[in-house]
Design an enzyme around this catalytic site. Structure first.
Site, PDB file in Angstrom:
ATOM      1  N   PRO A  19       0.216-102.383 -25.259  1.00 18.95           N
ATOM      2  CA  PRO A  19       1.222-102.055 -26.276  1.00 18.95           C
ATOM      3  C   PRO A  19       2.482-102.868 -26.018  1.00 18.95           C
ATOM      4  O   PRO A  19       3.012-102.851 -24.906  1.00 18.95           O
ATOM      5  CB  PRO A  19       1.463-100.554 -26.049  1.00 18.95           C
ATOM      6  CG  PRO A  19       1.030-100.291 -24.643  1.00 18.95           C
ATOM      7  CD  PRO A  19      -0.045-101.279 -24.329  1.00 18.95           C
ATOM      8  N   GLN A  72       0.371 -95.192 -28.521  1.00 17.16           N
ATOM      9  CA  GLN A  72       1.207 -94.976 -27.332  1.00 17.16           C
ATOM     10  C   GLN A  72       2.471 -94.226 -27.732  1.00 17.16           C
ATOM     11  O   GLN A  72       3.188 -94.631 -28.653  1.00 17.16           O
ATOM     12  CB  GLN A  72       1.603 -96.270 -26.634  1.00 17.16           C
ATOM     13  CG  GLN A  72       2.344 -95.960 -25.321  1.00 17.16           C
ATOM     14  CD  GLN A  72       2.841 -97.164 -24.577  1.00 17.16           C
ATOM     15  OE1 GLN A  72       3.729 -97.865 -25.034  1.00 17.16           O
ATOM     16  NE2 GLN A  72       2.274 -97.411 -23.397  1.00 17.16           N
ATOM     17  N   CYS A 102       7.644 -98.609 -19.288  1.00 21.01           N
ATOM     18  CA  CYS A 102       8.621 -99.521 -19.890  1.00 21.01           C
ATOM     19  C   CYS A 102       9.979 -99.374 -19.204  1.00 21.01           C
ATOM     20  O   CYS A 102      10.495 -98.258 -19.085  1.00 21.01           O
ATOM     21  CB  CYS A 102       8.752 -99.238 -21.382  1.00 21.01           C
ATOM     22  SG  CYS A 102       9.892-100.370 -22.220  1.00 21.01           S
ATOM     23  N   GLY A 236      -1.449-108.441 -21.782  1.00 21.70           N
ATOM     24  CA  GLY A 236      -0.328-108.366 -22.703  1.00 21.70           C
ATOM     25  C   GLY A 236       0.012-109.686 -23.351  1.00 21.70           C
ATOM     26  O   GLY A 236      -0.623-110.106 -24.322  1.00 21.70           O
TER      27      GLY A 236
END
Length: 338
Positions: A19, A72, A102, A236
């Protein structure tokens, strides 16, 4: 009423696309799905308050073709996350993932993301509340630790807590998050990755489905981690910037089924999707910005990027811009083959 067939998420999670805020939106995911039928796709992080308090249910929009697809969530209030998980499950997502990785200032100010690594008990409460509220898989994406934490100590405790709360799959970003003193961009390279720790966690928690994330840039690297015993690999930025390199061969290479996707055919398959988006009032560049890296490293890549980026932002730009960019790719390939 027909019942949606449940995907095999244990299998799909052998490879997933991370994500990524502002990147893995629904248009990006539709495009990625054309490159790989089996890879597990994730939404951008959607905050639970935006859904529950803000009523921003449009953030849950997606195309049925995206399955298997995971939502997410960001948040730290167990009941609010449970309500958001219900909304995600009702929307048809195959998995609900809690963001504990994050490091951005915006995420920290909301007391979620990587800062939750400091409070495994709260994370366990969140997982348990979501697990109680929905039938779909509840998973966690985390770091090996944050700031001055000792990953060797905090990561096993964290995993033990979320496993006891009902989480059976976890993705571990193999780099510490620094919440103070480093920007999120700097934190992409500092401190160093610790892949060995993630592999040791799989040995310590054999019943957990563990995927590794961070710094993995090729299918070959992914296969190395899988062959060493990990259950999955999440990629990613490489999957976004060089999507064909990562996703086009994923089905045969990682899942042992299917064929290598043809990038030219994928462009043509995007045309009906583009036409539907334009008919609903959308703009071409909202889709094609995710496709700029499709021919990365191949003849004609520069012409593809230039034609697409310059043409897609023009008023009334349509799929012909995309096809013109493709024509430049094929022309360059012919010229270089002569």
């Amino acid at each position: 009423m027909s019942v949606k067939a449940q995907p095999d998420l244990q299998s799909a999670a052998r490879l997933s696309v991370a994500p990524m805020m502002d990147w893995t939106d629904r248009h990006c995911r539709y495009f990625h799905r054309l490159l790989s039928a089996r890879t597990l796709l994730y939404t951008e992080m959607v905050t639970a308050p935006a859904l529950v308090r803000g009523g921003a249910l449009h953030l849950l929009d997606y195309s049925p073709e995206e399955h298997p697809v995971a939502l997410q969530l960001g948040g730290s209030d167990p009941q609010e996350l449970a309500q958001a998980a219900v909304l995600g499950a009702e929307a048809g997502y195959d998995e609900i993932n809690l963001n504990c990785g994050c490091p951005s200032d915006r995420v920290q100010s909301g007391t979620f993301g990587a800062v939750l690594m400091k409070d495994p008990a709260r994370v366990a409460e969140c997982v348990a509340a979501m697990r109680e509220a929905v039938d779909v898989d509840i998973t966690v994406k985390c770091r090996i630790g944050v700031d001055d934490q000792d990953p060797e100590t905090v990561l096993p405790e964290f995993l033990d807590r979320i496993r006891a709360a009902g989480c059976q799959r976890v993705t571990i970003h193999a780099r510490k998050a620094w919440l103070q003193g480093l920007s999120p961009k700097e934190n992409r390279d500092i401190p160093p990755l610790d892949y060995d720790l993630v592999h040791r966690m799989k040995a310590e928690f054999p019943d957990l489905h563990i995927s590794i994330n961070g710094g993995i840039t090729s299918i070959a690297q992914a296969k190395t981690h899988l062959e060493a015993g990990l259950d999955g690999v999440m990629i990613g930025r490489a999957a976004y910037h060089q999507p064909a390199d990562i996703l086009a061969s994923a089905d045969p290479q990682i899942f042992g089924a299917g064929e290598v996707a043809d990038s030219v055919a994928v462009v043509h398959k995007m045309v009906p999707y583009v036409e539907r988006h334009l008919a609903s009032g959308g703009r071409l560049h909202q889709i094609t910005r995710h496709m700029l890296g499709l021919f990365a490293g191949r003849p004609g890549a520069r012409g593809w990027r230039r034609t697409l980026s310059e043409g897609a932002v023009q008023d009334k730009a349509g799929p012909e811009v995309m096809l013109d960019a493709l024509a430049r790719v094929t022309q360059t390939q012919v010229e270089q083959a002569v």
